[in-house]
Scaffold this motif. Sequence first.
Motif, mmCIF file in Angstrom:
data_model
loop_
_atom_site.group_PDB
_atom_site.id
_atom_site.type_symbol
_atom_site.label_atom_id
_atom_site.label_comp_id
_atom_site.label_asym_id
_atom_site.label_seq_id
_atom_site.Cartn_x
_atom_site.Cartn_y
_atom_site.Cartn_z
ATOM 1 N N GLY A 172 3.774 -92.708 -32.475
ATOM 2 C CA GLY A 172 3.524 -91.391 -33.049
ATOM 3 C C GLY A 172 4.078 -91.293 -34.453
ATOM 4 N N THR A 173 4.159 -90.059 -34.949
ATOM 5 C CA THR A 173 4.658 -89.803 -36.301
ATOM 6 C C THR A 173 6.176 -89.919 -36.309
ATOM 7 O OG1 THR A 173 2.807 -88.319 -36.730
ATOM 8 C CG2 THR A 173 4.706 -88.145 -38.191
ATOM 9 N N SER A 174 6.691 -90.771 -37.174
ATOM 10 C CA SER A 174 8.137 -90.982 -37.221
ATOM 11 C C SER A 174 8.820 -90.134 -38.276
ATOM 12 C CB SER A 174 8.440 -92.467 -37.475
ATOM 13 O OG SER A 174 7.810 -92.895 -38.671
ATOM 14 N N PHE A 175 8.093 -89.708 -39.321
ATOM 15 C CA PHE A 175 8.666 -88.856 -40.364
ATOM 16 C C PHE A 175 7.852 -87.567 -40.441
ATOM 17 C CE2 PHE A 175 10.518 -92.868 -41.609
ATOM 18 C CZ PHE A 175 11.786 -92.492 -42.016
ATOM 19 N N LEU A 176 8.493 -86.463 -40.085
ATOM 20 C CA LEU A 176 7.823 -85.166 -40.043
ATOM 21 C C LEU A 176 7.994 -84.465 -41.385
ATOM 22 C CD1 LEU A 176 6.316 -83.166 -38.173
ATOM 23 C CD2 LEU A 176 8.550 -82.146 -37.670
ATOM 24 N N PRO A 177 6.887 -84.122 -42.087
ATOM 25 C CA PRO A 177 7.014 -83.470 -43.393
ATOM 26 C C PRO A 177 7.238 -81.973 -43.245
ATOM 27 C CG PRO A 177 4.714 -83.894 -42.916
ATOM 28 C CD PRO A 177 5.497 -84.468 -41.762
ATOM 29 N N SER A 178 8.032 -81.429 -44.147
ATOM 30 C CA SER A 178 8.266 -79.987 -44.208
ATOM 31 C C SER A 178 8.277 -79.558 -45.678
ATOM 32 C CB SER A 178 9.593 -79.622 -43.542
ATOM 33 O OG SER A 178 9.826 -78.228 -43.646
ATOM 34 N N PRO A 179 7.308 -78.728 -46.106
ATOM 35 C CA PRO A 179 6.177 -78.185 -45.354
ATOM 36 C C PRO A 179 5.199 -79.262 -44.917
ATOM 37 C CG PRO A 179 5.927 -77.748 -47.690
ATOM 38 C CD PRO A 179 7.298 -78.319 -47.529
ATOM 39 N N ALA A 180 4.249 -78.862 -44.088
ATOM 40 C CA ALA A 180 3.351 -79.837 -43.475
ATOM 41 C C ALA A 180 2.392 -80.466 -44.464
ATOM 42 C CB ALA A 180 2.562 -79.172 -42.338
ATOM 43 N N ALA A 181 2.206 -79.870 -45.634
ATOM 44 C CA ALA A 181 1.264 -80.413 -46.622
ATOM 45 C C ALA A 181 1.757 -80.068 -48.019
ATOM 46 C CB ALA A 181 -0.143 -79.855 -46.404
ATOM 47 N N VAL A 182 1.319 -80.862 -48.981
ATOM 48 C CA VAL A 182 1.558 -80.579 -50.395
ATOM 49 C C VAL A 182 0.409 -79.685 -50.858
ATOM 50 C CG1 VAL A 182 1.839 -81.547 -52.689
ATOM 51 C CG2 VAL A 182 2.726 -82.784 -50.703
ATOM 52 N N GLU A 183 0.697 -78.427 -51.096
ATOM 53 C CA GLU A 183 -0.358 -77.451 -51.369
ATOM 54 C C GLU A 183 -0.094 -76.731 -52.675
ATOM 55 O OE1 GLU A 183 -2.990 -74.393 -48.689
ATOM 56 O OE2 GLU A 183 -0.833 -74.427 -48.388
#
Length: 303
Positions: free
Chosen positions: A99-110
């Motif tokens: 699965g995903t090992s690094f969770l981004p916060s925020p979820a996207a670059v917007e």
Amino acid sequence: DAAAAAKRAARGAPQPSALRSTQAAAEDARLEGTIVDEMVAPAVPGTWDDGGDEAPEPRKVGPARELSVLEKRYLAQALERQKTAMIKPQVVRGKAFAGTSFLPSPAAVEVVDFELGRSYRRTITLTNVSRAFNTFRVLPLADAVTDWFKVEYALPGYLSAGTSAKVTVTFTPQVNEDVFAELPVLAETGPESVPIRCLRRRVQASVLDAQLDFGSVALGEAKTLVVRFVNDGALPTRAVVEAGEEVAGESEGDGLGDTMRAALAEDAAAAAAEAAEVAAAEEAAMDVGDAAEPQLDGGEEAE
């Protein structure tokens, strides 16, 4: 300095600026029969040994040799090995992590409502949500958008579970179009990506009351409803309300539009057809009843 120069001149030693090097000056002194001050002479030949201040001619480099088929194949294999060298399965207590090992916060670059000529910085935090130590590195973006983005981050090294690192993305738009891309991240457990969404300024107009229901309105009665227009975009706009076909086709005689008049005519025709069907059904029922009743002669009685 002047006295030292006078002493050297009295001894017949050449001035330091005229000396080429220790070895060259000693050879010249031997041939000329003069004395050389080796403490003043340079130990290494310099630019003054060339006999002028002209810069040397640049070295000519020919065109690069085209790689052979075998060399191209070896180069592609080396790049692939370099890309996947750090990927290895993460097994903790006999269970492999997936699965995903690094969770981004925020979820996207917007970036929303961007303008040309400006730069926008966004910082995301990548948190290690795997079960053990892990690390990552940011790969180059796609060729179509790589000139519009600048990625800055410090190599995080090995991060324990729950720790995080920050990545800063600077977006400089070149065209007034929406940009959808991905920030590729290569972790030890496999490749991942962070969505990138950059939206230009636009008009986002909408009608909150898409349908108006006046309900029952008697002839001669007036009823008013409110229509709300909303613009959620960054650019201004104008709202124009135009009359529909029913209003535009009104006649001065009965106050009804062509569409409404046609609808009433269809309703009347349907009602007439239904009434005709009911009457025909009743008449058929009466005929069936008359046919079932027995015909008696003068003195007979029906049992």
